[in-house]
Write an enzyme that holds these catalytic residues in place. Structure first.
Site, PDB file in Angstrom:
ATOM      1  N   GLU A 133      21.753   4.723   6.935  1.00  0.00           N
ATOM      2  CA  GLU A 133      22.237   5.701   7.934  1.00  0.00           C
ATOM      3  C   GLU A 133      23.743   5.876   7.807  1.00  0.00           C
ATOM      4  OE1 GLU A 133      19.121   5.249  11.625  1.00  0.00           O
ATOM      5  OE2 GLU A 133      20.642   3.727  11.420  1.00  0.00           O
ATOM      6  N   ALA A 188      21.214   6.817  18.144  1.00  0.00           N
ATOM      7  CA  ALA A 188      22.098   5.654  18.287  1.00  0.00           C
ATOM      8  C   ALA A 188      21.533   4.750  19.383  1.00  0.00           C
ATOM      9  CB  ALA A 188      23.522   6.073  18.619  1.00  0.00           C
ATOM     10  N   GLY A 191      21.140   0.775  14.321  1.00  0.00           N
ATOM     11  CA  GLY A 191      20.415  -0.260  13.587  1.00  0.00           C
ATOM     12  C   GLY A 191      19.231  -0.824  14.339  1.00  0.00           C
TER      13      GLY A 191
HETATM   14  C1  5RP Z   1      17.725   3.092  13.479  1.00  0.00           C
HETATM   15  C2  5RP Z   1      18.730   3.627  14.433  1.00  0.00           C
HETATM   16  C3  5RP Z   1      18.238   4.563  15.469  1.00  0.00           C
HETATM   17  O1  5RP Z   1      18.886   5.788  15.311  1.00  0.00           O
HETATM   18  C4  5RP Z   1      18.534   3.987  16.819  1.00  0.00           C
HETATM   19  O2  5RP Z   1      17.884   2.714  16.907  1.00  0.00           O
HETATM   20  C5  5RP Z   1      18.050   4.888  17.964  1.00  0.00           C
HETATM   21  O3  5RP Z   1      16.657   4.982  17.929  1.00  0.00           O
HETATM   22  P1  5RP Z   1      15.833   5.746  19.052  1.00  0.00           P
HETATM   23  O4  5RP Z   1      16.159   7.203  18.928  1.00  0.00           O
HETATM   24  O5  5RP Z   1      14.407   5.409  18.740  1.00  0.00           O
HETATM   25  O6  5RP Z   1      16.269   5.182  20.390  1.00  0.00           O
HETATM   26  O7  5RP Z   1      19.901   3.317  14.392  1.00  0.00           O
HETATM   27  O8  5RP Z   1      18.287   2.127  12.630  1.00  0.00           O
END
Ligand code: 5RP
Length: 236
Positions: A111, A91, A103
């Site tokens: 998702e 997230a 996102g």
């Molecule tokens: C992708 C997402 C990812 O889960 C969110 O951006 C977190 O990414 P990360 O673990 O690289 O910080 O929602 O659409």
């Protein structure tokens, strides 16, 4: 980013803790982003070592599909399975009520489908993702059909949002989602006071496919942190 920097270690620890919850004979939603990528790797390793058997993964993006294939995880779509036992996903922001903004990887539409279908949705984040109010550190992603871009921007502005088209890196022009759509990143200058209402209002705009507010969807939030130099995982 090296494999040993604190941010990477926190992501690895929290992903490992979530994958430790997965049982043999289950269908697992495979999230997107850098933290979920570690979860897919560890799930594949548990499967290859024989510690787990009979796992089916349901990917949330082209990224997670490619990774799952690389790590030997058999795949299915939501149409192929009766249920998803658990989903593990990252997230971009988490509030004290376990509501999320997702996102950052432009994958929030798939998702939301997979994560919300799961009996248990486990969110894996590092401590930097915790906020008191959603929308204060991260812009809210909204997936939009290209032919409706301008009217959707006007409708979002009428709700008090300031939309900007997400531009691609190492490709000319905008980011194009796995569905062939565009992403507006929306700033709400005062933050998002009522995420439940805003989630519905945004999805009610003709031309919006899905927005990145996940309200009431998460069951468990696992947080990777480094305390006194030691990596720890705690639950919100
Ligand atoms: C992708 C997402 C990812 O889960 C969110 O951006 C977190 O990414 P990360 O673990 O690289 O910080 O929602 O659409």
């Amino acid at each position: 980013m090296s494999q040993t920097d604190p941010a990477t270690i926190m992501k690895q620890q929290v992903a490992r803790a979530a994958v430790a919850q997965v049982k043999s004979g289950t269908v697992v939603g495979l999230g997107s982003g850098s933290t979920a990528a570690f979860a897919i790797q560890y799930l594949g390793e548990r499967l290859q070592s024989g510690e787990l058997s009979n796992i089916i993964g349901v990917p949330t993006s082209f990224q997670s599909e490619v990774l799952a294939k690389q790590y030997g995880i058999p795949l299915a779509t939501p149409n192929d399975v009766d249920r998803i036992h658990v989903a593990i996903d990252g997230a971009d922001e988490v509030d004290p009520q376990k509501n999320l903004i997702k996102g950052g990887g432009a994958a929030h539409t798939r998702e939301k489908i997979v994560d919300c279908l799961a009996d248990e949705f486990i969110v894996v984040v590092d401590g930097t993702k915790l906020v008191d109010l959603l929308g204060t550190t991260f812009l809210l992603p909204v997936e939009v059909l290209p032919m409706a871009l301008e009217p959707v921007k006007r409708a979002i502005a009428a709700l008090g949002g300031e939309p900007q088209l997400r531009m691609a890196v190492k490709k000319a022009g905008p980011v194009v989602t796995d569905q062939g759509n565009l992403v507006l990143d929306v700033k709400f200058p005062q933050g998002i006071a009522d995420p439940a209402s805003l989630e519905k209002e945004l999805n009610n705009i003709p031309g919006v496919l899905e927005n990145g507010l996940f309200v009431g969807a998460a069951d468990r939030i696992l947080i990777g942190e480094i305390i006194d130099g030691e990596p720890r995982v705690r639950e919100l």
